[in-house]
Design a protein around this motif. Structure first.
Motif, mmCIF file in Angstrom:
data_model
loop_
_atom_site.group_PDB
_atom_site.id
_atom_site.type_symbol
_atom_site.label_atom_id
_atom_site.label_comp_id
_atom_site.label_asym_id
_atom_site.label_seq_id
_atom_site.Cartn_x
_atom_site.Cartn_y
_atom_site.Cartn_z
ATOM 1 N N VAL A 139 0.777 -1.193 -0.010
ATOM 2 C CA VAL A 139 0.027 -0.010 -0.116
ATOM 3 C C VAL A 139 1.065 1.247 0.069
ATOM 4 C CG1 VAL A 139 -1.677 1.484 1.309
ATOM 5 C CG2 VAL A 139 -1.901 -1.118 1.279
ATOM 6 N N ARG A 140 0.801 2.280 -0.970
ATOM 7 C CA ARG A 140 1.839 3.590 -0.965
ATOM 8 C C ARG A 140 0.496 4.400 -1.230
ATOM 9 N NH1 ARG A 140 4.923 0.357 0.296
ATOM 10 N NH2 ARG A 140 6.870 0.001 -0.363
ATOM 11 N N THR A 141 0.659 5.724 -0.463
ATOM 12 C CA THR A 141 -0.154 6.720 -0.596
ATOM 13 C C THR A 141 0.719 7.948 -0.945
ATOM 14 O OG1 THR A 141 -1.428 5.966 0.974
ATOM 15 C CG2 THR A 141 -1.764 8.285 0.223
ATOM 16 N N LEU A 142 0.622 8.838 -1.814
ATOM 17 C CA LEU A 142 1.227 9.910 -2.354
ATOM 18 C C LEU A 142 0.289 11.154 -2.323
ATOM 19 C CD1 LEU A 142 3.507 8.625 -5.440
ATOM 20 C CD2 LEU A 142 4.219 8.814 -3.001
ATOM 21 N N ILE A 143 0.467 12.174 -1.393
ATOM 22 C CA ILE A 143 -0.272 13.232 -1.175
ATOM 23 C C ILE A 143 0.462 14.257 -2.014
ATOM 24 C CG2 ILE A 143 -1.470 14.865 0.226
ATOM 25 C CD1 ILE A 143 -2.419 11.870 0.286
ATOM 26 N N PHE A 144 0.227 15.018 -3.252
ATOM 27 C CA PHE A 144 0.897 16.150 -3.766
ATOM 28 C C PHE A 144 0.474 17.264 -2.994
ATOM 29 C CE2 PHE A 144 0.177 12.689 -6.954
ATOM 30 C CZ PHE A 144 1.585 12.159 -6.976
ATOM 31 N N ALA A 145 1.066 17.486 -1.828
ATOM 32 C CA ALA A 145 0.804 18.640 -1.065
ATOM 33 C C ALA A 145 1.584 18.656 0.153
ATOM 34 C CB ALA A 145 -0.679 19.059 -0.779
ATOM 35 N N PRO A 188 5.979 10.954 5.479
ATOM 36 C CA PRO A 188 6.509 11.082 4.172
ATOM 37 C C PRO A 188 5.590 10.726 3.044
ATOM 38 C CG PRO A 188 7.078 8.923 5.009
ATOM 39 C CD PRO A 188 6.445 9.754 6.168
ATOM 40 N N GLU A 189 4.343 10.424 3.211
ATOM 41 C CA GLU A 189 3.163 10.271 2.288
ATOM 42 C C GLU A 189 3.048 11.781 1.567
ATOM 43 O OE1 GLU A 189 2.918 6.829 4.853
ATOM 44 O OE2 GLU A 189 2.971 9.148 5.163
ATOM 45 N N PHE A 190 3.302 12.667 2.420
ATOM 46 C CA PHE A 190 3.027 13.980 1.726
ATOM 47 C C PHE A 190 4.471 14.708 1.121
ATOM 48 C CE2 PHE A 190 0.055 14.290 5.167
ATOM 49 C CZ PHE A 190 -1.120 15.196 4.495
ATOM 50 N N VAL A 191 4.164 14.611 -0.240
ATOM 51 C CA VAL A 191 5.490 14.508 -1.252
ATOM 52 C C VAL A 191 5.707 16.060 -1.779
ATOM 53 C CG1 VAL A 191 5.541 12.110 -1.720
ATOM 54 C CG2 VAL A 191 4.062 13.433 -3.011
ATOM 55 N N GLY A 192 4.660 16.766 -1.667
ATOM 56 C CA GLY A 192 4.806 18.216 -2.078
ATOM 57 C C GLY A 192 4.005 18.309 -3.462
ATOM 58 N N GLY A 193 3.396 19.520 -3.608
ATOM 59 C CA GLY A 193 2.713 19.684 -5.009
ATOM 60 C C GLY A 193 3.511 19.681 -6.228
ATOM 61 N N ASP A 194 4.953 19.859 -6.056
ATOM 62 C CA ASP A 194 5.547 19.976 -7.167
ATOM 63 C C ASP A 194 6.472 18.605 -7.522
ATOM 64 O OD1 ASP A 194 7.362 20.404 -5.003
ATOM 65 O OD2 ASP A 194 8.544 22.130 -5.737
ATOM 66 N N CYS A 195 6.064 17.737 -6.679
ATOM 67 C CA CYS A 195 6.835 16.439 -6.912
ATOM 68 C C CYS A 195 6.985 15.822 -8.542
ATOM 69 C CB CYS A 195 6.006 15.264 -5.959
ATOM 70 S SG CYS A 195 7.047 13.655 -5.853
ATOM 71 N N PRO A 196 7.976 15.574 -8.794
ATOM 72 C CA PRO A 196 7.804 14.925 -10.216
ATOM 73 C C PRO A 196 7.313 13.774 -10.475
ATOM 74 C CG PRO A 196 10.213 14.855 -9.181
ATOM 75 C CD PRO A 196 9.223 15.498 -8.257
ATOM 76 N N GLU A 197 7.192 12.848 -9.341
ATOM 77 C CA GLU A 197 6.157 11.593 -9.701
ATOM 78 C C GLU A 197 4.997 11.792 -10.028
ATOM 79 O OE1 GLU A 197 8.609 12.254 -7.055
ATOM 80 O OE2 GLU A 197 10.012 10.607 -8.105
ATOM 81 N N ARG A 202 8.448 3.003 -10.294
ATOM 82 C CA ARG A 202 9.902 3.589 -9.902
ATOM 83 C C ARG A 202 9.317 4.866 -8.882
ATOM 84 N NH1 ARG A 202 11.379 3.298 -15.222
ATOM 85 N NH2 ARG A 202 10.683 5.482 -15.739
ATOM 86 N N SER A 203 8.059 5.373 -9.089
ATOM 87 C CA SER A 203 7.811 6.516 -8.302
ATOM 88 C C SER A 203 6.980 5.976 -6.880
ATOM 89 C CB SER A 203 6.470 7.259 -8.830
ATOM 90 O OG SER A 203 6.916 7.587 -10.124
ATOM 91 N N LEU A 204 6.654 4.963 -6.829
ATOM 92 C CA LEU A 204 6.192 4.323 -5.850
ATOM 93 C C LEU A 204 7.275 3.246 -4.876
ATOM 94 C CD1 LEU A 204 2.775 2.941 -7.104
ATOM 95 C CD2 LEU A 204 3.094 4.750 -5.683
ATOM 96 N N PHE A 205 8.046 2.599 -5.634
ATOM 97 C CA PHE A 205 8.914 1.687 -4.819
ATOM 98 C C PHE A 205 10.435 1.659 -5.216
ATOM 99 C CE2 PHE A 205 4.726 -0.292 -5.991
ATOM 100 C CZ PHE A 205 4.296 -0.618 -4.872
ATOM 101 N N GLY A 206 10.615 2.966 -5.923
ATOM 102 C CA GLY A 206 11.978 3.025 -6.375
ATOM 103 C C GLY A 206 12.522 1.922 -7.150
ATOM 104 N N SER A 207 14.046 1.355 -6.646
ATOM 105 C CA SER A 207 14.430 0.184 -7.395
ATOM 106 C C SER A 207 13.864 -0.946 -7.042
ATOM 107 C CB SER A 207 15.727 0.372 -7.048
ATOM 108 O OG SER A 207 16.041 0.108 -5.808
ATOM 109 N N GLU A 208 12.862 -1.298 -6.442
ATOM 110 C CA GLU A 208 12.291 -2.670 -5.824
ATOM 111 C C GLU A 208 11.524 -3.255 -7.339
ATOM 112 O OE1 GLU A 208 9.984 -2.582 -2.643
ATOM 113 O OE2 GLU A 208 10.847 -0.838 -1.494
#
Length: 264
Positions: free
Chosen positions: A148-154, A165-174, A198-204
Motif C-alpha cells: 500500500v502506497r499513498t502519495l499526497i501531492f501537497a 513521508p506520504e506528503f510529497v509536495g505539490g511540485d513532486c515530479p512523480e 519507480r515512483s512508488l517503490f524506487g528500485s524494488e
C-alpha cells in the motif's frame, strides 16, 4: 393404348418400341400457400396458424402427444418431451444466472462492510501518521493487499513533512506518472507502468496487479495505490464503484491535514 391409371404407353414411330411414362403428382404451392396436388396447407400456413392459435394443443391434446420430433441424437421424442427438455435447460440457465447474482450481491455486501470498518478505523486515528498506518494495516488485512502506497501531492499541516513521508509536495515530479488517473478522477485497475513502479517503490522489483485510486481535496490531489502479487487480483475489467468510494473516504479523512495556500 392407355394402361391401368398411372402408366401410359405410346409407340416410337421409328423403332416401334413402347415408351413407358409414369404420371407423378407435382407438388406446387399456389399463392395461398396450398399444395396444388393435394389441396393441403403448406408448412408455412400450418406454422402461422399454430402461432395465431396457441390454445390449439389444449383443445387437441392427443395431437400433441402423437407428434414426434427427431432429436439430434437420432432418437424420436414427443413434442411434450422436447418442450419439457427445453424448459428444463432454460430453468437451469436461469438458476445459474440467479446464483451468479446472489454471489455478486454477497461479495458487494462484504466489500461494503469492509469499507465501513475501514472508515470507522480511520476516523478514530489520531493524526496523519496514525491515519496512514491504519490505512496500510487495514488494507492488508481486509483487502489482502501486499503493498500500500499513498502519495499526497501537497505539504502537511500541523506536522513536519519528515514525520509523514506520504506528503510529497505539490511540485513532486512523480505526479507526472499518475497524471492520466488524476485527470480522469477514476480508479485504474491492472498493471502499473514502469514509471509508476519507480515512483512508488524506487528500485524494488514489482509484479502482479494494482488499483490506483485518485484522491482529490480542496487545492490538492494524490493517489492511493493498492497492489497484489496476484496478477488477477485487480483485473482491469473489475468493477471500481466501491473502490472509488474508498478513495473518497480516504481523501475526506486526509483533507484536514493538508496545508492550505495563503490565497486559498
Amino acid at each position: 393404348m392407355v394402361g391401368c391409371g398411372t402408366r401410359t404407353g405410346v409407340y416410337d414411330g421409328s423403332r416401334g418400341a413402347r415408351v413407358q411414362r409414369y404420371n407423378r403428382p407435382m407438388k406446387l404451392q399456389n399463392e395461398d400457400g396450398v399444395t396444388a396436388a393435394t389441396g393441403e396447407p403448406s408448412a408455412v400456413i400450418v406454422a402461422e396458424y399454430l402461432r395465431a392459435h396457441p390454445d390449439f394443443f389444449t383443445v387437441y391434446p392427443d395431437v400433441l402427444r402423437d407428434i414426434e420430433i427427431t432429436h439430434v441424437t437420432g432418437d424420436a421424442v414427443s413434442l411434450v418431451e422436447r418442450q419439457i427438455s427445453a424448459l428444463r435447460d432454460e430453468n437451469e440457465r436461469m438458476k445459474t444466472r440467479f446464483d451468479d447474482l446472489v454471489a455478486f450481491a454477497s461479495t458487494n455486501e462484504q466489500l461494503i462492510k469492509r469499507i465501513h470498518r475501514l472508515a470507522l478505523a480511520l476516523m478514530q486515528a489520531a493524526g496523519p501518521q496514525a491515519i496512514f498506518a491504519t490505512l496500510g494495516d487495514r488494507l492488508a488485512q481486509e483487502f489482502h493487499a501486499d503493498n500500500v502506497r499513498t502519495l499526497i501531492f501537497a505539504s502537511p499541516s500541523f506536522v513536519e513533512s519528515a514525520e509523514v513521508p506520504e506528503f510529497v509536495g505539490g511540485d513532486c515530479p512523480e505526479r507526472a506518472s499518475f497524471a492520466a488517473v488524476l485527470k480522469s478522477g477514476l480508479p485504474h485497475c491492472g498493471t502499473l507502468t514502469e514509471s509508476q513502479i519507480r515512483s512508488l517503490f524506487g528500485s524494488e522489483t514489482q509484479s502482479g496487479s494494482a488499483v490506483v485510486l485518485p484522491l482529490s481535496g480542496k487545492d490538492w490531489d494524490g493517489v492511493l495505490v493498492i497492489s497484489s502479487h496476484d496478477n488477477a487480483r485487480f483485473d482491469e475489467n473489475m468493477g471500481t464503484e466501491f473502490l472509488a468510494n474508498l478513495g473518497d473516504i480516504v481523501a475526506l479523512i486526509v483533507d484536514p491535514w493538508v496545508a492550505r495556500s495563503h490565497n486559498g
